[in-house]
Design a protein around this motif. Structure first.
Motif, PDB file in Angstrom:
ATOM      1  N   TYR A  94       0.837  -1.214   0.000  1.00 20.10           N
ATOM      2  CA  TYR A  94       0.000   0.000   0.000  1.00 20.10           C
ATOM      3  C   TYR A  94       0.866   1.256   0.000  1.00 20.10           C
ATOM      4  O   TYR A  94       0.662   2.176  -0.813  1.00 20.10           O
ATOM      5  CB  TYR A  94      -0.929   0.004   1.209  1.00 20.10           C
ATOM      6  N   PHE A  95       1.856   1.306   0.899  1.00 25.37           N
ATOM      7  CA  PHE A  95       2.690   2.503   0.993  1.00 25.37           C
ATOM      8  C   PHE A  95       3.628   2.636  -0.209  1.00 25.37           C
ATOM      9  O   PHE A  95       4.015   3.747  -0.576  1.00 25.37           O
ATOM     10  CB  PHE A  95       3.468   2.507   2.307  1.00 25.37           C
ATOM     11  N   LEU A  98       1.490   4.336  -2.715  1.00 29.63           N
ATOM     12  CA  LEU A  98       1.360   5.744  -2.344  1.00 29.63           C
ATOM     13  C   LEU A  98       2.646   6.516  -2.650  1.00 29.63           C
ATOM     14  O   LEU A  98       2.592   7.637  -3.200  1.00 29.63           O
ATOM     15  CB  LEU A  98       1.030   5.865  -0.853  1.00 29.63           C
ATOM     16  N   THR A 102       3.209   9.536  -5.331  1.00 28.72           N
ATOM     17  CA  THR A 102       3.764  10.825  -4.896  1.00 28.72           C
ATOM     18  C   THR A 102       4.907  11.279  -5.806  1.00 28.72           C
ATOM     19  O   THR A 102       4.937  12.429  -6.253  1.00 28.72           O
ATOM     20  CB  THR A 102       4.279  10.718  -3.445  1.00 28.72           C
ATOM     21  N   VAL A 118       8.983   5.306   7.815  1.00 30.77           N
ATOM     22  CA  VAL A 118       7.711   4.683   7.432  1.00 30.77           C
ATOM     23  C   VAL A 118       7.770   3.177   7.661  1.00 30.77           C
ATOM     24  O   VAL A 118       6.801   2.565   8.134  1.00 30.77           O
ATOM     25  CB  VAL A 118       7.373   5.004   5.957  1.00 30.77           C
ATOM     26  N   PHE A 155      -0.937   4.729  11.187  1.00 31.21           N
ATOM     27  CA  PHE A 155      -1.260   4.647   9.763  1.00 31.21           C
ATOM     28  C   PHE A 155      -1.334   6.032   9.134  1.00 31.21           C
ATOM     29  O   PHE A 155      -0.749   6.288   8.071  1.00 31.21           O
ATOM     30  CB  PHE A 155      -2.585   3.901   9.582  1.00 31.21           C
ATOM     31  N   VAL A 156      -2.054   6.932   9.793  1.00 34.49           N
ATOM     32  CA  VAL A 156      -2.181   8.306   9.284  1.00 34.49           C
ATOM     33  C   VAL A 156      -0.823   9.005   9.295  1.00 34.49           C
ATOM     34  O   VAL A 156      -0.479   9.729   8.344  1.00 34.49           O
ATOM     35  CB  VAL A 156      -3.210   9.099  10.122  1.00 34.49           C
ATOM     36  N   ASN A 159       1.173   7.875   6.316  1.00 34.41           N
ATOM     37  CA  ASN A 159       0.629   8.502   5.099  1.00 34.41           C
ATOM     38  C   ASN A 159       1.102   9.943   4.968  1.00 34.41           C
ATOM     39  O   ASN A 159       1.513  10.382   3.887  1.00 34.41           O
ATOM     40  CB  ASN A 159      -0.904   8.459   5.128  1.00 34.41           C
ATOM     41  N   LEU A 160       1.044  10.678   6.072  1.00 33.01           N
ATOM     42  CA  LEU A 160       1.432  12.096   6.036  1.00 33.01           C
ATOM     43  C   LEU A 160       2.926  12.248   5.741  1.00 33.01           C
ATOM     44  O   LEU A 160       3.329  13.172   5.015  1.00 33.01           O
ATOM     45  CB  LEU A 160       1.079  12.764   7.366  1.00 33.01           C
ATOM     46  N   ILE A 162       4.807  10.337   3.898  1.00 33.11           N
ATOM     47  CA  ILE A 162       5.035  10.126   2.467  1.00 33.11           C
ATOM     48  C   ILE A 162       4.465  11.279   1.642  1.00 33.11           C
ATOM     49  O   ILE A 162       5.114  11.796   0.733  1.00 33.11           O
ATOM     50  CB  ILE A 162       4.431   8.780   2.022  1.00 33.11           C
ATOM     51  N   LEU A 163       3.253  11.709   1.968  1.00 39.17           N
ATOM     52  CA  LEU A 163       2.606  12.769   1.189  1.00 39.17           C
ATOM     53  C   LEU A 163       3.359  14.093   1.268  1.00 39.17           C
ATOM     54  O   LEU A 163       3.376  14.867   0.304  1.00 39.17           O
ATOM     55  CB  LEU A 163       1.158  12.951   1.666  1.00 39.17           C
TER      56      LEU A 163
END
Length: 267
Positions: A94-95, A98, A102, A118, A155-156, A159-160, A162-163
């Motif tokens: 998943y990551f 993502l 990105t 991560v 998890f959040v 995500n943050l 990586i984003l």
């Protein structure tokens, strides 16, 4: 063959409310110990039947914490393979997707200290996923809710990271980066996903011959991922230029040995 699940459910309905609660907890503890479903219900049936025949309730008959009773009872029962690493690999895929999206969106391929951070978060969140999100009925309510909340926080956070990897705040963590063409970025993103997927199949494949194929793919993908950067140039160049040929020889040899063993068993 006796259907122990149905037999257990019949006995379960005859138990008192307290005994039902105790056996529900016992059921969940068997799940936490990765006992297979058939073995679990057979054991639950045997335990419930023995307790009922004794004329005692759960507390009197077992006289121990449910967790301890389940640990002892499940010791010699068949179990599912511990899914920790396969679950971590699923999150990794998943990551990886993502991360690929990105770098494709920004048009810049980045190696950053954010990435090992991560990975650490993924390894930390798997137990909380298993005891919270994934097993909604496992554990007591408060522990389940706490596990779910902790999983969501980790998890959040991942995500943050990586984003916002290319943000000014996280830019000091960059190790290397370069502006790539659309094709190069797309190719790089593909190898990121292939590497993550290879890890997943390494952990979930039952055959060592299948694992061998994905190990070769993983090493080749890793070589392609570090190849554009100015570190480990000799190693990455060797992997990109020669390792796939070496890997093919390893795979063919492995399949040959596997075939010989299979023929020997059938003859």
């Amino acid at each position: 063959m006796k259907n122990y699940k149905k037999e257990y459910q019949k006995i379960f309905t005859t138990l008192s409310n307290d005994d039902q609660l105790a056996f529900q907890s016992l059921n969940k503890e068997f799940d936490k110990n990765f006992v297979t479903e058939d073995a679990k219900f057979e054991k639950l049936y045997i335990m419930a039947a023995a307790m009922t025949d004794s004329g005692k309730d759960y507390v009197e008959y077992y006289n121990a914490k449910t967790k301890d009773v389940a640990r002892v009872a499940s010791k010699n029962l068949p179990k599912h393979r511990n899914n920790y690493w396969s679950d971590a690999a699923i999150l990794g895929v998943y990551f990886a997707v993502l991360f690929s999206a990105t770098i494709f969106f920004f048009g810049e391929i980045v190696i950053s200290l954010v990435l090992p951070a991560v990975i650490v978060l993924i390894l930390a969140m798997v137990p909380f996923m298993n005891h919270g999100i994934k097993h909604q009925s496992s554990g007591r309510g408060n522990k389940q809710m706490a596990s779910s909340v902790l999983f969501l926080i980790l998890f959040v956070s991942a995500n943050l990271l990586i984003l916002f990897m290319n943000s000014k705040t996280l830019s000091p963590l960059k190790i290397a980066s370069y502006d790539a063409s659309l094709i190069d970025t797309l190719l790089y993103a593909v190898f990121v996903i292939v590497a993550a997927a290879s890890l997943y199949f390494i952990f979930t494949s039952n055959s060592w011959a299948s694992r061998l194929i994905f190990i070769v793919l993983l090493i080749y993908s890793a070589g392609r991922l570090i190849y554009p950067f100015d570190f480990l140039n000799g190693l990455s160049q060797f992997i990109v230029q020669y390792f796939m040929f070496i890997g093919l020889i390893i795979i063919i040899t492995g399949q040959y040995v596997r075939s010989k063993k299979s023929n020997a068993k059938t003859s």
